[in-house]
Write an enzyme that holds these catalytic residues in place. Structure first.
Site, mmCIF file in Angstrom:
data_model
loop_
_atom_site.group_PDB
_atom_site.id
_atom_site.type_symbol
_atom_site.label_atom_id
_atom_site.label_comp_id
_atom_site.label_asym_id
_atom_site.label_seq_id
_atom_site.Cartn_x
_atom_site.Cartn_y
_atom_site.Cartn_z
ATOM 1 N N PHE A 146 0.850 -1.198 0.000
ATOM 2 C CA PHE A 146 0.000 0.000 0.000
ATOM 3 C C PHE A 146 0.880 1.240 0.000
ATOM 4 O O PHE A 146 0.840 2.076 0.894
ATOM 5 C CB PHE A 146 -0.920 -0.027 1.221
ATOM 6 C CG PHE A 146 -2.208 0.733 1.024
ATOM 7 C CD1 PHE A 146 -3.260 0.164 0.338
ATOM 8 C CD2 PHE A 146 -2.366 2.016 1.529
ATOM 9 C CE1 PHE A 146 -4.449 0.851 0.154
ATOM 10 C CE2 PHE A 146 -3.547 2.719 1.355
ATOM 11 C CZ PHE A 146 -4.594 2.133 0.672
ATOM 12 N N ARG A 228 5.747 -6.922 -9.996
ATOM 13 C CA ARG A 228 6.823 -7.574 -10.725
ATOM 14 C C ARG A 228 6.468 -9.053 -10.826
ATOM 15 O O ARG A 228 5.924 -9.623 -9.876
ATOM 16 C CB ARG A 228 8.178 -7.413 -9.999
ATOM 17 C CG ARG A 228 8.825 -6.050 -10.159
ATOM 18 C CD ARG A 228 9.337 -5.813 -11.578
ATOM 19 N NE ARG A 228 9.970 -4.514 -11.751
ATOM 20 C CZ ARG A 228 9.362 -3.424 -12.207
ATOM 21 N NH1 ARG A 228 8.092 -3.462 -12.538
ATOM 22 N NH2 ARG A 228 10.027 -2.294 -12.354
ATOM 23 N N GLU A 257 9.796 -12.698 -17.749
ATOM 24 C CA GLU A 257 9.492 -11.720 -18.785
ATOM 25 C C GLU A 257 10.654 -11.573 -19.770
ATOM 26 O O GLU A 257 11.807 -11.510 -19.322
ATOM 27 C CB GLU A 257 9.261 -10.386 -18.058
ATOM 28 C CG GLU A 257 8.362 -9.442 -18.761
ATOM 29 C CD GLU A 257 7.955 -8.318 -17.822
ATOM 30 O OE1 GLU A 257 7.471 -8.597 -16.711
ATOM 31 O OE2 GLU A 257 8.150 -7.174 -18.205
ATOM 32 N N HIS A 275 3.398 -5.581 -20.093
ATOM 33 C CA HIS A 275 4.041 -4.627 -19.176
ATOM 34 C C HIS A 275 3.749 -3.186 -19.607
ATOM 35 O O HIS A 275 4.657 -2.409 -19.897
ATOM 36 C CB HIS A 275 5.548 -4.893 -19.094
ATOM 37 C CG HIS A 275 6.165 -4.402 -17.825
ATOM 38 N ND1 HIS A 275 7.178 -5.062 -17.159
ATOM 39 C CD2 HIS A 275 5.909 -3.295 -17.071
ATOM 40 C CE1 HIS A 275 7.504 -4.382 -16.076
ATOM 41 N NE2 HIS A 275 6.755 -3.304 -16.003
ATOM 42 N N GLY A 277 2.199 -0.861 -17.734
ATOM 43 C CA GLY A 277 1.912 0.010 -16.592
ATOM 44 C C GLY A 277 2.109 1.506 -16.823
ATOM 45 O O GLY A 277 1.221 2.303 -16.562
HETATM 46 P P1 NAP Z 1 6.159 2.173 -2.892
HETATM 47 O O1 NAP Z 1 5.486 3.499 -2.770
HETATM 48 O O2 NAP Z 1 7.527 1.993 -2.356
HETATM 49 O O3 NAP Z 1 5.163 1.100 -2.249
HETATM 50 C C1 NAP Z 1 5.537 -0.214 -1.980
HETATM 51 C C2 NAP Z 1 4.584 -0.795 -0.956
HETATM 52 O O4 NAP Z 1 4.921 -2.172 -0.759
HETATM 53 C C3 NAP Z 1 4.673 -0.132 0.424
HETATM 54 O O5 NAP Z 1 3.372 0.004 0.953
HETATM 55 C C4 NAP Z 1 5.451 -1.147 1.258
HETATM 56 O O6 NAP Z 1 5.081 -1.157 2.617
HETATM 57 C C5 NAP Z 1 4.990 -2.425 0.627
HETATM 58 N N1 NAP Z 1 5.929 -3.525 0.855
HETATM 59 C C6 NAP Z 1 7.241 -3.573 0.573
HETATM 60 N N2 NAP Z 1 7.739 -4.767 0.896
HETATM 61 C C7 NAP Z 1 6.707 -5.483 1.406
HETATM 62 C C8 NAP Z 1 6.586 -6.776 1.923
HETATM 63 N N3 NAP Z 1 7.637 -7.583 1.992
HETATM 64 N N4 NAP Z 1 5.358 -7.191 2.360
HETATM 65 C C9 NAP Z 1 4.294 -6.374 2.281
HETATM 66 N N5 NAP Z 1 4.344 -5.122 1.800
HETATM 67 C C10 NAP Z 1 5.544 -4.685 1.368
HETATM 68 O O7 NAP Z 1 6.266 1.749 -4.423
HETATM 69 P P2 NAP Z 1 5.278 2.148 -5.621
HETATM 70 O O8 NAP Z 1 5.715 3.411 -6.237
HETATM 71 O O9 NAP Z 1 3.883 1.997 -5.154
HETATM 72 O O10 NAP Z 1 5.648 0.974 -6.663
HETATM 73 C C11 NAP Z 1 5.454 -0.385 -6.313
HETATM 74 C C12 NAP Z 1 6.080 -1.290 -7.369
HETATM 75 O O11 NAP Z 1 5.253 -1.325 -8.523
HETATM 76 C C13 NAP Z 1 7.419 -0.846 -7.909
HETATM 77 O O12 NAP Z 1 8.495 -1.205 -7.050
HETATM 78 C C14 NAP Z 1 7.501 -1.563 -9.252
HETATM 79 O O13 NAP Z 1 8.179 -2.793 -9.148
HETATM 80 C C15 NAP Z 1 6.041 -1.790 -9.607
HETATM 81 N N6 NAP Z 1 5.663 -1.024 -10.800
HETATM 82 C C16 NAP Z 1 5.203 -1.665 -11.905
HETATM 83 C C17 NAP Z 1 4.851 -0.954 -13.032
HETATM 84 C C18 NAP Z 1 4.355 -1.617 -14.280
HETATM 85 O O14 NAP Z 1 4.640 -1.114 -15.375
HETATM 86 N N7 NAP Z 1 3.601 -2.692 -14.191
HETATM 87 C C19 NAP Z 1 4.974 0.440 -13.048
HETATM 88 C C20 NAP Z 1 5.438 1.074 -11.903
HETATM 89 C C21 NAP Z 1 5.787 0.339 -10.786
HETATM 90 P P3 NAP Z 1 5.428 0.097 3.606
HETATM 91 O O15 NAP Z 1 4.689 1.268 3.040
HETATM 92 O O16 NAP Z 1 4.882 -0.322 4.903
HETATM 93 O O17 NAP Z 1 6.911 0.268 3.538
#
Ligand code: NAP
Length: 308
Positions: A146, A228, A257, A275, A277
């Site tokens: 989240f 991912r 991928e 992919h 996103g």
């Molecule tokens: P973010 O703001 O860092 O959010 C990550 C969330 O994951 C945080 O709420 C974190 O918890 C939680 N988390 C991390 N490790 C965890 C674990 N082991 N168990 C449970 N929760 C965990 O990142 P974001 O900007 O939302 O991006 C998230 C990911 O989306 C990126 O890292 C990327 O790999 C992926 N993404 C994919 C696309 C696509 O094209 N499909 C595009 C953009 C991003 P806390 O808040 O408590 O630390």
């Protein structure tokens, strides 16, 4: 890079832009560390421990990653080699949340299957029980991770679709709409109609979605992954879909991928996107500008804008 980003890069820096879109080869990664002050890599460019070990005295001082996810970079090894790392958070949030909603709707309402039917020429016309899907409005969504994107998905689910939102994260969240924090992943998986993955990739979250988690889900539930590919045990997902343990999946990312298993490609109950996103002109330009903002700050001796 988009034209706007390329133009700025050429105007501000002495730049070499790689034309190929495939990931850097091992030799190219070595050359990147050896011959350039700053490198702007992206997903698939595996700057792992072995790559840093191959170049003991790198010229490179910054990996300004294009993308928020940096699981392809061993950040500890980079820092040990004296190389800083930045990424592009925020710029990607809304577009990625939109793709999560696209996958949710397409999978719930069988849009891919329906589109294939129309294209095939075999559609016989509307009837009262044709291709009945899952009604998304008012259902319960569980969001794993989240952060920026997870919350943006939750916001869309709450305001757009009157959905009940539960989540799993490492810390407590207090957005300006109602959400419930789950105690465990299995508990979350068991209680929702749609489970959406929005955690970062990397060692900590590899195969977070196991056969056990999938087995806990309702047989009518959907799994959506915009995070991912490696977050899901893909073989276990295929088994769960084949055995009807879950009703469907919407995937933007894949464990190996760009290889997508034949079994998934044969299933009508899965939506498969390549992919997508962040794939809009504005977003890719915003990502590139933020990467270059980091480069510019670094060159000027200032703090990175978005350090990892
Ligand atoms: P973010 O703001 O860092 O959010 C990550 C969330 O994951 C945080 O709420 C974190 O918890 C939680 N988390 C991390 N490790 C965890 C674990 N082991 N168990 C449970 N929760 C965990 O990142 P974001 O900007 O939302 O991006 C998230 C990911 O989306 C990126 O890292 C990327 O790999 C992926 N993404 C994919 C696309 C696509 O094209 N499909 C595009 C953009 C991003 P806390 O808040 O408590 O630390």
């Amino acid at each position: 890079m988009t034209a706007a980003v390329e133009a700025r890069a050429r105007a501000e820096f002495d730049v070499e832009i790689r034309a190929e879109t495939s990931p850097l080869t091992q030799e190219e990664r070595r050359r990147a560390l050896r011959d350039f002050d700053i490198v702007v890599p992206t997903l698939g460019d595996a700057f792992d421990e072995a790559t840093f070990a191959d170049v003991p005295e790198p010229r490179c001082r910054l990996l300004a990653n294009f993308g928020v996810g940096f699981n392809h970079i061993d950040v500890a090894a980079a820092k040990a080699a004296g190389i800083a790392v930045s990424n592009t958070p925020g710029a990607v949030t809304d577009a990625t949340a939109d793709i999560a909603m696209t996958l949710m709707l397409m999978t719930a309402r069988r849009a891919g299957e329906g589109e294939r039917l129309v294209r095939s020429g075999a559609w016989q016309g509307w009837h009262p029980t044709q291709m009945l899907g899952l009604h998304l409005t008012g259902k319960h969504v569980g969001i794993v991770g989240f952060g920026r994107i997870g919350e943006a998905i939750a916001r869309r689910c709450h305001y757009g679709f009157a959905m009940e939102v539960s989540y799993l994260a490492r810390s407590n969240k207090t957005p300006d709409f109602p959400v419930t924090r789950a105690n465990s992943l299995v508990e979350l998986a068991a209680s929702v109609d749609v489970l959406v993955l929005a955690v970062p990739g990397g060692a900590e979250t590899r195969h977070l979605i196991t056969a056990e988690v999938l087995g806990a889900m309702r047989s009518t539930a959907l799994l959506i992954n915009i995070a991912r590919g490696e977050v899901v045990d893909e073989a276990a997902l295929i088994a769960a879909l084949e055995q009807g343990q879950i009703a469907g999946a919407g995937l933007d990312v894949y464990e190996f991928e760009p290889k997508v298993p034949e079994a998934l490609r044969q299933m009508d109950q899965v939506t498969l996107l390549p992919h997508l996103g962040t794939a809009t002109e504005e977003v890719r330009s915003d990502m590139g500008q933020l990467a270059l903002d980091n480069v510019a700050a670094f060159v000027a001796g200032q703090a990175l804008v978005t350090p990892v």
